[in-house]
Structure formats: C-alpha cells, structure tokens
Write an enzyme that holds these catalytic residues in place. Sequence first.
Site, PDB file in Angstrom:
ATOM      1  N   HIS B  69     -54.991  46.572  17.428  1.00  8.94           N
ATOM      2  CA  HIS B  69     -55.203  44.965  17.660  1.00  8.94           C
ATOM      3  C   HIS B  69     -55.052  44.273  16.610  1.00  8.94           C
ATOM      4  O   HIS B  69     -54.551  42.914  16.506  1.00  8.94           O
ATOM      5  CB  HIS B  69     -56.688  44.889  18.360  1.00  8.94           C
ATOM      6  CG  HIS B  69     -57.288  43.481  18.722  1.00  8.94           C
ATOM      7  ND1 HIS B  69     -58.179  43.118  17.831  1.00  8.94           N
ATOM      8  CD2 HIS B  69     -56.773  42.587  19.677  1.00  8.94           C
ATOM      9  CE1 HIS B  69     -58.380  41.703  18.150  1.00  8.94           C
ATOM     10  NE2 HIS B  69     -57.584  41.569  19.199  1.00  8.94           N
ATOM     11  N   GLU B  72     -51.633  43.346  15.688  1.00  9.17           N
ATOM     12  CA  GLU B  72     -51.259  42.508  16.476  1.00  9.17           C
ATOM     13  C   GLU B  72     -51.500  40.874  15.994  1.00  9.17           C
ATOM     14  O   GLU B  72     -50.529  40.214  15.957  1.00  9.17           O
ATOM     15  CB  GLU B  72     -51.705  42.649  18.019  1.00  9.17           C
ATOM     16  CG  GLU B  72     -51.376  41.522  19.007  1.00  9.17           C
ATOM     17  CD  GLU B  72     -52.748  40.929  19.557  1.00  9.17           C
ATOM     18  OE1 GLU B  72     -52.991  39.864  19.548  1.00  9.17           O
ATOM     19  OE2 GLU B  72     -53.305  41.736  20.399  1.00  9.17           O
ATOM     20  N   HIS B  73     -52.778  40.696  15.711  1.00  6.67           N
ATOM     21  CA  HIS B  73     -53.306  39.402  14.997  1.00  6.67           C
ATOM     22  C   HIS B  73     -52.438  39.101  13.789  1.00  6.67           C
ATOM     23  O   HIS B  73     -51.837  38.003  13.757  1.00  6.67           O
ATOM     24  CB  HIS B  73     -54.495  39.231  14.911  1.00  6.67           C
ATOM     25  CG  HIS B  73     -55.506  39.129  15.652  1.00  6.67           C
ATOM     26  ND1 HIS B  73     -56.403  38.002  15.613  1.00  6.67           N
ATOM     27  CD2 HIS B  73     -55.593  39.688  16.934  1.00  6.67           C
ATOM     28  CE1 HIS B  73     -57.192  37.822  16.830  1.00  6.67           C
ATOM     29  NE2 HIS B  73     -56.634  38.799  17.825  1.00  6.67           N
ATOM     30  N   GLU B 144     -64.270  37.573  17.932  1.00  9.19           N
ATOM     31  CA  GLU B 144     -63.686  37.996  19.068  1.00  9.19           C
ATOM     32  C   GLU B 144     -64.392  39.244  19.571  1.00  9.19           C
ATOM     33  O   GLU B 144     -64.826  39.498  21.031  1.00  9.19           O
ATOM     34  CB  GLU B 144     -62.126  38.323  18.973  1.00  9.19           C
ATOM     35  CG  GLU B 144     -61.535  38.838  20.179  1.00  9.19           C
ATOM     36  CD  GLU B 144     -59.819  39.057  20.200  1.00  9.19           C
ATOM     37  OE1 GLU B 144     -59.602  39.077  18.823  1.00  9.19           O
ATOM     38  OE2 GLU B 144     -59.268  39.495  21.123  1.00  9.19           O
TER      39      GLU B 144
END
Lengths: 429, 427
Positions: B69, B72-73, B144
């Site tokens: 993840h 991905e950022h 997040e």
Amino acid sequence: MMSNLNSEEKVAIIDSFNGIEVYRVYADKFKTNSINIFFQDELSKENAAKNALVPAVLRRGTSRRKSSREIAFYLEELYGSAFDCAVSKKGEYQIIQFYADYVSDKYTGNNTNLFKDCLELLFEIITEPLLENGAFKKDYLEQEKDNLKKIIEGRMNDKVQYAVERCFEEMCKGEPFEIYEYGSIEDLNKIDAGSLYDHYKYILESLPMKVFISGDMEDAKIEYAIKMLKTLKRGNIKDLASPQIIKNVADTRTVTEKLDVSQGKLSIGFRTNTTPSEKDYYSLVVCNSILGGGIHSKLFQNVREKESLAYYAFSRLEKFKGLMLISCGIETANKDKAFDVIMKQIEEIRQGNISDYEYDSSFKSIKTGLESLKDSQLSIVDFYLSQKISNTTDTLKTLYEKFEAVTRDDIVAAAKKVKLDTVYFLTSK
Amino acid sequence: MEIKTIEYSKINEKLYIYEHESGLKAFVIPKKGYSKKYASFGAHYGSINNKFIAPYEKDVTAVPDGIAHFLEHKLFEQKDGSVMDKFSVIGANPNAYTSFTQTVYLFSCTDKFSENFNLLLDYVQNPYITEESVEKEKGIIGQEIRMYEDDPNWRAFFNLLRAFYKNNPVSIDIAGTVESISKINRDNLLKCYNTFYHPSNMVILVVGDVDPESTLKMVESSIKTTEHKPQIQRIFPQDESGINKSYVEQNLSVSIPIFQMGFKDENPNTNGVEGLKQEIATKLLLDMIMGRSSSLYNELYESGLINSSFDSDYTIEENYAFSMFGGESSEPLKVRDKIMEEINAIKANGLDEKSFTRIKNATKGRFIKQLNSVERISHLFIPAYFRGALMFDYFDVYDKITFEYVNEVFSKHFREENLALSVVKPV
C-alpha cells in the site's frame, strides 16, 4: 470542445398535472431502465420523522403482497429488479424517494414487460399499503420506529460523515437546516399508527411530485405511466417556502465534542451568502474546486501533500442552503496547526493567489465531473431534480458554459463573500 | 500486433485482448456512448505478499506490513513532481488502490484519453522514490491508518479475519500499522517494486468508448521489457486447519453492536472457472439462506434482531476463502444462534430447489446491471483475471451451476466448527 456535453443530454419534461411533473431521460447505452418517484416537503421538525417513517412502513407490505419477504420474492422473479425507498435532504427540503430499476427486456431471454411490472409494483407500494383497522399495521409501524431510532442514534458510527453533519447542525441551530433528514427520536416517539396514516395521506395528496422515467423504451410505456399517475387522488398541492440563504454571522462559534476516537476530525463551516440562482453561484463552485474540490486543490496540496497533516481534506458546497464546509482527519494535537493552514488557503484565494495549475485544473475537474454524470442514470436524475429544487434551469451544457465564463476576479469575489461561521472539532476523550 | 476478440452476444459486450511478448496482457472493453474512459494498470501484488523469494534469488525476503500500500502511494511521485498533477491539469481523475492481492493504478477521464493513458503507462513503469518523500508519506498514511481505526465496519471485518486465521497474512491490515510503516524505506520499496511490477505479473484494462486497436497499440509501444522473468515465489504460511477463535470483540464509540460473522473455507478451489463456480454457488447459497426473500432474514428482521444493514458476501482468493455476513444488532450472539439453527434445519430438510432457480435468475439480472458502470466492470474484471478467469465468464458459469453442485458446496461450506463471530461493541 463542448460537443460531448451537447450530444447526449436528452431530458425532457413530458407532462405536468395535479402537482406532478413527469420527466423522461432518454438513454440507450444502459442495460437497465429506472423509475424514480420523488415527493418534496419542507424540512420541518413537525414532519421530518413522519416523512422518514412513511416510506419505511410502506415498503414492508401491500394489500396484495403482505410482507417485505413477498416483495423481495417478487423482485427476484422479475430478474433481480430492485426497489427501495429513501429520504434525503436538499437544503431545507426533505425528499422522499421511491425507485425501481430493472434489466432491459432484451436481456431476460423471455417475453417480459418489466417496465409495467415494476411501475405497477411501485404504485402498489405507494397506494395500496397493508392496513389494519384503517391504519398501518401496528407491528410494522413499531418495528420501523425502532429501526429509525437506531438510524438516528447510529449517526455517530461513521465518524467522517458525523463530523460533517454535526458541524452543519451546530452552525444552523434554530434554522430548519439543523433538522436531521430522519428526524429526531423525540418526534418519532410521538407517532402512532393513526397519526402516521393521516400523514401518509398528506404526502400522497398534497406534496409536489416529480417522476423520472429513464432508459430506452417506447412512447407507449411512458403514456401508460402517465395514465397511472393521473389516477392518483390529489388535493391542494402544498406551496413550499424557499430556504433563507443570506445570513450575517455575528460571532464565530467553536464546538468541541469528545468521543473515544483515535483520529481527530476538524470541520469548518462557512456561509456562502450566495443562492444557486444568482450569477455568483458559478464563481463559488469554481472557488470551492480550487479550495478543496480534488487533488488539484489548495487543501489537498497543502494540508495533505505539503504538511502531511491529513489523509483526507476537502471542501464541499451545500448549494441549496448556501453553505460551504471543510473537513479533515488529523492527529488531535495538530488541530491549531491544521486550522491555520486551512484558513491560510482561503486567504490566498481572497488575495488572488491562484496558480495557473489550480485555475485550469478546477475547470477541467468540473467539466469532467459534469460529463461523467451522463454515465449514471441516477446521477442524471439527481442533477435534474436538483435543478428543479433550486429553481434553476441549467442543463449540463449551459451550466458548463457559465462556469467557463468565470474569471479570477469572480473567484476572488466569491471567496470574499464566504464568511466563517462555526468550527467543530471531534476529539478523543 | 495480434489482437484477439471475444464476443459475448447474450450480454452485448465484446472483449479485445492483446498479449505483449513480456507476458503482459491488455484488454479493452468498448462501451459505446459512454463519456467516461476508465483505464487500470494493475499488479498481482497486494498486502498478503509480505514474504517472497525474488526472481534470480535464493533467500526469502520478508518486508514490513503495509508496504504494498505504501508503494502504491509512492509511485505517484515522479522526478518532476507528483504525476497526479499532470492528470489533473488535463482533467483526469487519477487514483489507485491496494487490496490483499492486487495493486491497481487507474484514471478516469472524459477527454484526452491518449495523453492520460500514456501518462499511466509511463509512471507505473518508472518509479522515482526518495528517502525524503518516503518519510513525508508516513504522516499521511499514518492518518489513513487512524481513520480506519475509528471505522467500526472495517474493524469488525479485520477482527473477523483474525478470528479465522492465526498466521495467514490476509488478517493483517492492508495499510499496516503506524509501527510497521516506520520500517519502510526506499530500499525495501524498490525491492518490492522490482519483484512484483514486472509486466508478466501485471494487467492492463481499458473500459469506455475508445478505439481498441489504437489503445492496444499504445500498450505495445510503451512496454519496454521483453524479458520473461522467472516466477516469483510467494511464500505463505501453511494453511491452518480450523479457525483461530470462534469469537472476538472490541470496544469503539458506536451506538449499537456492529458485527460480522462467517464461515472459513478450507482448501478452496480458487483457480479459473472452478473458482468462479465456487464463488457464485456460495453467494447463491447465502442469498437462499439469509437473503431478503429468505424466511431467516425476515424472522430476524421482524424480531428486531437485525435491520436493513444486514448483508452477506463471499470472498475467494489464491489462498483463502470465507463467507461473511453481518450488520448491526443489539444481540449478535442471538443472531448467530438463529443462523446456525436455520443451517441445521436445512441440513435436515434439504435446500429448496425453487428458490435456487429463482435466485439464480435474479443474480444473472443483477450481474447484467453491473455492466452499466465502467468502474464496476473494472473492479470485477481485474481480480477475476488474476485468479485465472475472465469476468464475462461469470455469465456462462451461472448456467453451469446445478442444484446438485450447490448442495455439494453447502455441505462443505456451512460447518459450525468453521464459524467465527466478530463484534464491535459500544464503549
């Protein structure tokens, strides 16, 4: 450049009678068709809970299909057609919606007429409720009162949404807009089967209705729908008051609420002092896009990307009531810093510090958003319903033309009209 | 270049397929008359791939939780700034998501498709990661993670996974923890990138009103690698038999208990059309047993034990599969007992064949509805592809599912010893 927006907007009012407006959305690219029936009321303490409860009870059963189970069973037989109801608020109006959608007959592999079946089912649910001694069935009423109570209490469960709604609510204390779309528990408790049945008749007979039929279908089907709508017994149609939008803010209010949370949520509410029908509204939309309407916006670029304060930070408009709201999720200790960074972004717009990137991206983003609406029947319907509710007559095309005419000076002027009203902070105990 | 097509006349869709020599497959699903073009570039790499042997290596690499993840950022970062800005300025909406098994980069646009598509093809193939930007991202991702910590539905879901599995990495939060992401750096990010972002481990899908030939040509000219890499060895803990815990709970500030429960499937047959069959059959069973037209749902609803938030689903991936159903209830334990009672009654009396046929037809209709949305199509297509199936196969699979098969799945799946319940209770 505008050719796309031009080519495909085919929404037409096709009839209007007894306080019922019938719209047709022409669209042949979808594999489904849909029917939407809206009733519109003023948002009021007296009616909010009742307006929310009526559809919840209606969907429980009709004189022919006596339970939700029988209705669900029937929908499965109709190739997985969907039916439901909902309540929502748009400004100081409460909207009660009944909808059905179903696959086009060409995909059923049989000689079906799902339009007729779904339309008749909607009518049955709306006009032939299951009654007991001349009022709604008591068990259903009590169960749905309990469910509605849980919905009202359950607002806190989604903290992102809760922080937005609570800020609006605090900001509009004493105005109809503070009323929750599902009403209050206090008002809900006062309702009994008899009073709710009277209210149901009030909805059916006197609230303005808007009906949207969308998809690819023959004229005969539309005519059939109109014929059915004409059989509805209607009385005097209620005149709905317009919401008050202009408001001088005397003092900025600060509200802090403590819950067991891990992340703080900061919401900041503003009065835009702009109605959807005036020219300034278009400038305001562009202004909001620059401030917090996407990844190109000042809030995203600064609160998130530059300062790493938040994962999400946005601003949004409530156009019907003339409000703007900023919200973000932050470490509770960073509240003051986040507030300063946010307020600085508005100040930058007021000073005219808008980069070409922010300016251009905002127009592009608005245009993409409008064009994208056309890929969803529900979005098209909602767009035109919103136009009607705000007494504006824009189409996707004229709307974009008005946005395109907005200059930097207009944006600065819109930002200057926006006045800080309430700061709401949800924090840990 | 060779482009294959498959025509699905019953649902009026057509699929264009191109296979690049690197092993990458690209697909186009034209949607005439749609404004939005939706393009995805996905890697078969998600949060569960936290241990692996990279191609040409012998040793096992273990990476911090949440790294897929995080990567991905970070992929949006390019030498000349964030690639998001480049999409934005031409009116596209770029986005990305990481699931247990995939990382997908995407954009939607209504204009300038080629420019946007080239941007997507380019940045996903060209990472530019600096230590400084990695550190800055930790603040954003930290928030997040915090947001999800306060989300009761998300918590109930992950707690249920932890009740199912002791060691399977599917029970680890996709974004990791604030602690685990502190160990992420440029080196381990690039290691993951180089291992999993090889074209042969990726897929491209475009849905919208585009020209399939020229779109696939753009893929051909933009994929630089032609080399076939050896297989990545994905290392998973041994499949555990049974469940870890039958009941878990957590307190959060909620108004009413929020619960999820379900049955864990052991040794599911996940691959290709067999996997689709199992998925559809289990979903049909869930609908038959506890869907809106079932006696169970209506009994629970009428007794106030559940409300309309109650829903069910089934997940099947390369090394895990489970059903999940839940919502809000003041008495989740009672709901569990009632559900088990009903399942035992069905075991004794058998499933109803009429319901099976009716619900199967309804499910087909609902599948067709999803083809209205370019997003929905993309979100169905990519996971199915990585499981070795084509999304449109779903439609034919419905016809292959017999009542006998559903009975077989029923007896294997709904076993009390594999049932777990997760509750998030008010503080």
